[in-house]
Design a protein around this motif. Sequence first.
Motif, mmCIF file in Angstrom:
data_model
loop_
_atom_site.group_PDB
_atom_site.id
_atom_site.type_symbol
_atom_site.label_atom_id
_atom_site.label_comp_id
_atom_site.label_asym_id
_atom_site.label_seq_id
_atom_site.Cartn_x
_atom_site.Cartn_y
_atom_site.Cartn_z
ATOM 1 N N MET A 1 0.832 -1.189 0.000
ATOM 2 C CA MET A 1 0.000 0.000 0.000
ATOM 3 C C MET A 1 0.875 1.251 0.000
ATOM 4 S SD MET A 1 -3.165 -0.978 2.530
ATOM 5 C CE MET A 1 -4.547 -0.292 1.647
ATOM 6 N N GLY A 2 1.936 1.231 -0.807
ATOM 7 C CA GLY A 2 2.867 2.329 -0.772
ATOM 8 C C GLY A 2 2.727 3.351 -1.882
ATOM 9 N N ALA A 3 1.833 3.104 -2.855
ATOM 10 C CA ALA A 3 1.718 4.050 -3.971
ATOM 11 C C ALA A 3 0.298 4.050 -4.527
ATOM 12 C CB ALA A 3 2.701 3.671 -5.069
ATOM 13 N N ALA A 6 -3.887 2.710 -3.469
ATOM 14 C CA ALA A 6 -3.687 2.002 -2.199
ATOM 15 C C ALA A 6 -3.085 2.916 -1.139
ATOM 16 C CB ALA A 6 -2.801 0.777 -2.409
ATOM 17 N N ASN A 7 -2.151 3.755 -1.540
ATOM 18 C CA ASN A 7 -1.537 4.687 -0.597
ATOM 19 C C ASN A 7 -2.543 5.739 -0.117
ATOM 20 O OD1 ASN A 7 0.741 5.615 0.891
ATOM 21 N ND2 ASN A 7 1.027 7.244 -0.595
ATOM 22 N N GLN A 8 -3.430 6.159 -1.006
ATOM 23 C CA GLN A 8 -4.470 7.108 -0.613
ATOM 24 C C GLN A 8 -5.425 6.473 0.398
ATOM 25 O OE1 GLN A 8 -6.346 8.823 -4.077
ATOM 26 N NE2 GLN A 8 -4.382 9.377 -4.967
ATOM 27 N N LYS A 10 -4.669 4.040 2.428
ATOM 28 C CA LYS A 10 -3.860 3.916 3.646
ATOM 29 C C LYS A 10 -3.883 5.213 4.453
ATOM 30 C CE LYS A 10 1.019 3.287 4.857
ATOM 31 N NZ LYS A 10 2.341 3.035 4.273
ATOM 32 N N GLY A 11 -3.771 6.354 3.766
ATOM 33 C CA GLY A 11 -3.765 7.642 4.452
ATOM 34 C C GLY A 11 -5.119 8.008 5.046
ATOM 35 N N TYR A 17 -5.254 -0.289 6.576
ATOM 36 C CA TYR A 17 -3.848 -0.667 6.431
ATOM 37 C C TYR A 17 -3.403 -1.558 7.587
ATOM 38 C CZ TYR A 17 1.188 -0.421 5.981
ATOM 39 O OH TYR A 17 2.505 -0.758 5.861
#
Length: 82
Positions: A1-3, A6-8, A10-11, A17
């Motif tokens: 979930m780093g980009a 998925a990253n959105q 996560k935030g 997450y």
Amino acid sequence: MGAGLANQIKGKYPNVYKDYRQLCTEQGDDLLSSVRLITTKDGKTIANLFAQAGYGRTRQQTDYDALRSCFQHLKDTVTQST
């Protein structure tokens, strides 16, 4: 979930997450082709589709048979709940 998307997620939904990481730690490679549904505090449902065994840009990572299986599982789940 780093980009990306998925990253959105996560935030915005840290509990998603947290559950994702716990599941990966507990089940690891056994997750391929599986789906994990997590309900957020605001009532949305996030679907984690496990359709790749690795990550990176040097080669294709998505297992298309696993992705099809995930989509079928998701379709079956949605169809049963309507």
